[in-house]
Enzyme design. Structure first.
Site, PDB file in Angstrom:
ATOM      1  N   SER A 312       0.811  -1.209   0.000  1.00 49.76           N
ATOM      2  CA  SER A 312       0.000   0.000   0.000  1.00 49.76           C
ATOM      3  C   SER A 312       0.851   1.269   0.000  1.00 49.76           C
ATOM      4  CB  SER A 312      -0.956  -0.044   1.188  1.00 49.76           C
ATOM      5  OG  SER A 312      -1.955   0.945   1.090  1.00 49.76           O
ATOM      6  N   ASP A 323      10.328   4.800 -10.295  1.00 51.88           N
ATOM      7  CA  ASP A 323       9.980   5.473 -11.553  1.00 51.88           C
ATOM      8  C   ASP A 323      10.910   6.649 -11.846  1.00 51.88           C
ATOM      9  OD1 ASP A 323       7.971   3.679 -11.963  1.00 51.88           O
ATOM     10  OD2 ASP A 323       6.321   5.132 -11.945  1.00 51.88           O
ATOM     11  N   LYS A 337      -0.738  -3.988  -3.354  1.00 50.58           N
ATOM     12  CA  LYS A 337      -2.019  -3.378  -2.964  1.00 50.58           C
ATOM     13  C   LYS A 337      -2.075  -1.977  -3.568  1.00 50.58           C
ATOM     14  CE  LYS A 337      -4.970  -2.118   0.975  1.00 50.58           C
ATOM     15  NZ  LYS A 337      -5.024  -0.652   0.813  1.00 50.58           N
TER      16      LYS A 337
END
Length: 405
Positions: A312, A323, A337
């Site tokens: 999460s 990224d 999640k």
């Protein structure tokens, strides 16, 4: 099975079986038959509404059948009412959605805030003895000031004998209103007699961030979960690391189950360049962006430790770091999640926690059910960790920061 049928099954949560059995063998047969005759012509039976005159009538009938026929101790009416609400939410089949009574929501709010009123110590259960023991004592806490020690066996909390109590019950007795006092009767190893220790309850922030300055000017910061208190704790740890001449950072997110979305966004803003941290989309496709101004971008190399317990909010942070190429992810694939829950409060203090949106990393990846692949896979040598305390993942992270490869 249709979605409507699933909702109805969840609403009555197994009580329909009781109706069938009772109607076949007890005096409730006539009432059930009468309800069925009414149901055959009920105008709202096919309306698609779960809470309708039809379901309300059926619930009332089930309650009457229980009152007349249930042979064991009668279930508390409030518990039965909460069971109906819980059944409705559980019928969604979503493990992350839940109903909380007013009392449960108050406890949940403490967890969300990361602050509670207590003595400032972890408590664990000694199953062999049937008593709870004090775990780690927080620095500058009421527990430390009162002379309590890790390992103390908790025999009584005030006048309540605790043998056989669940850990949750013991903790709930120790916690209480700020400024009130609680007396623990404890047994300490090496002492023949018990001792009573009176402790004043105070606001105790949960410690979610730990920090250590290691060799080669490498800072180690671990975040165990993301609560409201995490942001200040992380800010302090990072400032200390920078002030100590940090040349590299190991950020440990292993076994971090997530937590508060706002908190992880604020932590990310201490590390990332200018740009998108994460974005969410709800069922209508409405998008919300969470951005970073880049003013606090980290300027030293970073390795992020992750594993299958990183979930999460911790995946939000790990995904953004990956990224942007701001750090190397090391460990094993994260939990996966990629959905967000909101707490929707009601006027009586109860609330529903509901999955309301999906989140996406800056590059548009939704990792729900997939997880985030580390840049370098490395399993924890668990046996060596237990036997020697040697953390091969942490050691590899330090090696990467020192050698650059």
């Amino acid at each position: 099975m249709s979605d409507k049928r699933k909702f109805v099954n969840g609403l009555i949560a197994g009580l329909l079986l009781a109706v069938i059995i009772v109607s076949a063998t007890y005096a409730g047969r006539e009432a059930v038959t009468a309800w069925k005759r009414h149901n055959d012509t009920d105008s709202d039976a096919g309306s698609g509404e779960v809470v309708s005159a039809r379901t309300m009538q059926k619930l009332q009938l089930i309650e009457e059948i229980i009152e007349e026929n249930y042979a064991l101790d009668m279930v508390d009416s409030k518990a039965m009412e909460n069971g109906i609400y819980q059944g409705l939410i559980s019928s969604l089949g979503d493990p992350y959605s839940a109903y909380y009574s007013a009392e449960e929501m108050q406890e949940q709010q403490e967890k969300l805030d990361g602050v509670y009123y207590g003595i400032g110590a972890y408590v664990r259960l000694d199953e062999s003895l049937g008593f709870a023991r004090l775990g780690e004592i927080f620095p500058d806490s009421p527990a430390q000031e009162s002379g309590l020690q890790e390992g103390d066996l908790i025999m009584r909390v005030d006048d309540q004998y605790t043998k056989g109590m669940s850990l949750e019950n013991v903790v709930s007795l120790i916690k209480g209103e700020e400024g009130t006092k609680v007396t623990l009767t404890i047994m300490r190893e090496g002492e023949a007699d018990t001792r009573e220790v009176e402790v004043e309850r105070r606001e105790v922030p949960k410690q979610t961030v730990s920090f250590e300055m290691m060799e080669d000017q490498i800072a180690y910061i671990r975040i165990t979960e993301f609560d409201k208190v995490t942001v200040d704790q992380f800010t302090d740890a990072l400032a200390t690391a920078k002030g100590s001449g940090m040349l590299g950072l190991v950020l440990d997110l292993r076994d971090n189950p997530g937590g508060n979305l706002a908190a992880v966004i604020d932590v990310a803003r201490k590390l990332l360049p200018k740009g998108l941290v994460v974005y969410t989309e709800d069922k209508a496709g409405k998008r919300q962006d969470y951005n970073c101004d880049g003013e606090n971008e980290l300027t030293v190399p970073m390795v992020v430790l992750v594993n299958e317990g990183s979930a999460s909010a911790s995946e939000v942070l790990a995904g953004a770091i990956k990224d942007y190429g701001k750090g190397k992810l090391l460990g094993t694939t994260t939990f996966g999640k990629g959905i967000v829950q909101k707490y929707l409060a009601m006027s009586d203090g109860s609330a529903v926690k509901l999955t309301t949106s999906k989140y996406y990393t800056p590059k548009g990846n939704n990792i729900h059910g997939i997880g985030i692949e580390p840049d370098e896979k490395l399993e924890l040598d668990f046996e060596r960790y237990v036997e020697e305390g040697y953390d091969n993942q942490l050691e590899r992270a330090k090696e990467i920061l020192v050698t650059g490869e």
